[in-house]
Scaffold this motif. Sequence first.
Motif, PDB file in Angstrom:
ATOM      1  N   ALA A 198      24.128   8.619   3.444  1.00 11.17           N
ATOM      2  CA  ALA A 198      22.966   7.793   3.120  1.00 11.17           C
ATOM      3  C   ALA A 198      23.167   7.161   1.744  1.00 11.17           C
ATOM      4  CB  ALA A 198      21.687   8.629   3.141  1.00 11.17           C
ATOM      5  N   GLY A 199      22.921   5.880   1.648  1.00  8.09           N
ATOM      6  CA  GLY A 199      23.096   5.179   0.382  1.00  8.09           C
ATOM      7  C   GLY A 199      24.527   4.829   0.072  1.00  8.09           C
ATOM      8  N   GLY A 200      25.456   4.934   1.038  1.00 12.21           N
ATOM      9  CA  GLY A 200      26.853   4.608   0.796  1.00 12.21           C
ATOM     10  C   GLY A 200      27.117   3.117   0.911  1.00 12.21           C
ATOM     11  N   PRO A 201      28.378   2.719   0.727  1.00 10.89           N
ATOM     12  CA  PRO A 201      28.714   1.287   0.829  1.00 10.89           C
ATOM     13  C   PRO A 201      28.451   0.728   2.218  1.00 10.89           C
ATOM     14  CG  PRO A 201      30.698   2.648   0.713  1.00 10.89           C
ATOM     15  CD  PRO A 201      29.546   3.538   0.405  1.00 10.89           C
ATOM     16  N   ILE A 202      28.634   1.550   3.262  1.00  6.15           N
ATOM     17  CA  ILE A 202      28.288   1.146   4.627  1.00  6.15           C
ATOM     18  C   ILE A 202      26.961   1.820   4.974  1.00  6.15           C
ATOM     19  CG2 ILE A 202      28.980   1.188   7.035  1.00  6.15           C
ATOM     20  CD1 ILE A 202      31.860   1.348   6.141  1.00  6.15           C
ATOM     21  N   PRO A 203      25.913   1.042   5.275  1.00  6.94           N
ATOM     22  CA  PRO A 203      24.594   1.658   5.506  1.00  6.94           C
ATOM     23  C   PRO A 203      24.601   2.557   6.727  1.00  6.94           C
ATOM     24  CG  PRO A 203      24.578  -0.666   6.123  1.00  6.94           C
ATOM     25  CD  PRO A 203      25.883  -0.425   5.423  1.00  6.94           C
ATOM     26  N   ARG A 204      23.880   3.640   6.639  1.00  8.97           N
ATOM     27  CA  ARG A 204      23.769   4.585   7.756  1.00  8.97           C
ATOM     28  C   ARG A 204      22.714   4.055   8.739  1.00  8.97           C
ATOM     29  NH1 ARG A 204      24.392  10.274   8.622  1.00  8.97           N
ATOM     30  NH2 ARG A 204      22.764  11.168   9.938  1.00  8.97           N
ATOM     31  N   PRO A 205      23.052   3.926  10.030  1.00 11.58           N
ATOM     32  CA  PRO A 205      22.080   3.391  10.990  1.00 11.58           C
ATOM     33  C   PRO A 205      20.860   4.312  11.126  1.00 11.58           C
ATOM     34  CG  PRO A 205      24.307   3.341  11.883  1.00 11.58           C
ATOM     35  CD  PRO A 205      24.365   4.167  10.641  1.00 11.58           C
ATOM     36  N   ASP A 206      19.719   3.683  11.442  1.00  5.04           N
ATOM     37  CA  ASP A 206      18.497   4.434  11.725  1.00  5.04           C
ATOM     38  C   ASP A 206      18.392   4.799  13.198  1.00  5.04           C
ATOM     39  OD1 ASP A 206      17.510   4.204   9.034  1.00  5.04           O
ATOM     40  OD2 ASP A 206      17.079   2.111   9.466  1.00  5.04           O
ATOM     41  N   VAL A 207      19.104   4.077  14.066  1.00  2.46           N
ATOM     42  CA  VAL A 207      19.104   4.365  15.498  1.00  2.46           C
ATOM     43  C   VAL A 207      20.447   3.897  16.062  1.00  2.46           C
ATOM     44  CG1 VAL A 207      18.054   2.158  16.133  1.00  2.46           C
ATOM     45  CG2 VAL A 207      17.803   4.119  17.659  1.00  2.46           C
TER      46      VAL A 207
END
Length: 515
Positions: A198-207
């Motif tokens: 979470a909060g990394g260079p590649i966004p973590r999907p919500d779904v």
Amino acid sequence: MAEPQSNVAEFSVSEISAALKRTVEETFGHVRVRGEISGYRGPHSSGHAYFALKDERARLEAVIWRTTFARLRFRPEEGMEVIAIGKLTTFPGSSKYQIVIEALEPAGIGALMALLDERRRRLAAEGLFDEARKRPIPYLPRVIGVVTSPTGAVIRDILHRLSDRFPVRVLVWPVRVQGETSAAEVAAAIAGFNALPAGGPIPRPDVLIVARGGGSLEDLWGFNEEAVVRAAAASDIPLISAVGHETDTTLIDFAADLRAPTPTGAAEMAVPVRADLVAAVGTLGARLEGAAFRQIETRRRELRTATRGLPRLDDLLAVPRRSFDELAARLSRSLHANTLAHRARLGRSAAQLTPTTLARRLERAADRLASLAQRQGRALETHAERKRALYLRSAGRLRIEPIAERIGRGRDRLAEIDGRTGRAFVRVVERQRDRLDRAWRLAETLSYRSVLARGFALVTDEAGAPIRSASAVSPGDALAIAFHDGKVEATASGAPGRPRPKGKAAKPAGQGSLF
């Protein structure tokens, strides 16, 4: 009598085995064999799988090499009816023939459905399909992760529907949705999305959306694999399954948090319609504004009604104003009466304060002070006498002779301890001197100087580092040769390892050469 000679040719066992091997392999090239798997215990430690194919009348040994086993779409299972494609060969070590399987598939749709039903019951027993573990899909996700083929119509349909309904950021993890590596790639994609921080260079999907178009049971079989089902069940991110069309059902549909009938339907389930949200917000805003206006008007009318029921200001202040005037008039009279009362009390007190009265009070105080002084003097004398008697009794009990004896005994003991301490110190010093002498003799024995005294020499370079081999010396190097009685400076000449010519005179001391 000589034994009759036979015309039958003679073969060795190896020749017979080789001939049979060639005959079997040339006669039966690639064959398709249908049978029931028997004796399967999983792959061997080497990675190869050994089992047998049988029917009601015969049994055929089978082997799947490790490289082929890794490419199989279906894993063999005990009692499963399959169609094996491969070539026949023999195993001379035990006079057996066997089929080397290159491809393996279930024998018909009925076998696939039976395998699918058995796997579904087994995974359901583990609780992977329980409704209690399913999580709700976020109402308005900011990032959507899609696991599908990047070149098919599925991803275009999903992106088009998301753009029409509510444009959000979409991350696509490209995978094969059909074939031997499909299941492994889909499972790795689900785990990969979950591994994003979470909060990394590649966004973590919500779904997540796992999507594929329609197809036959064999085409969709990758989404029935156990690895895909377990990856979907273990996903921390809510997952929507959109595999096939409305009538298609795969095991990932049971493990997913939500099943969509089509990939387009998955996009519709993932996000709401932005236009509908804007219209709903506008409607709610208008209703809120109207409710606030009506509330203000209602409060204004109530305030006006309450205002008409209130009395006039003069009527409200009439009673307090009259009370104030009466109290002001009474205050002046009360102040005058209070002043007269305090003046009378002050007069009475002044009459009592005469010089005669004060003199009598001073005399009584002086008499009392003198009496207290006398009592204090007598008390001090009594206390001093009591303490003096106590000290005299204590002095009578203290005798000088016992104290002198104790001092004498202590002096004798102190002298004895002093003598013992001196002797112990001398013994400790002698032991330490002996240990030091032994250590010095050992150091002298181990020192390289004792080696030099026996006729050896120590050769060092300019930095003082010892030289241990002739190959480490080059012509012209400055050297120092240490003997037991001093050092000699020298310069190396000649090639390393070459002996000095016979008859050549040695150089004077201090200008020596190693060669």
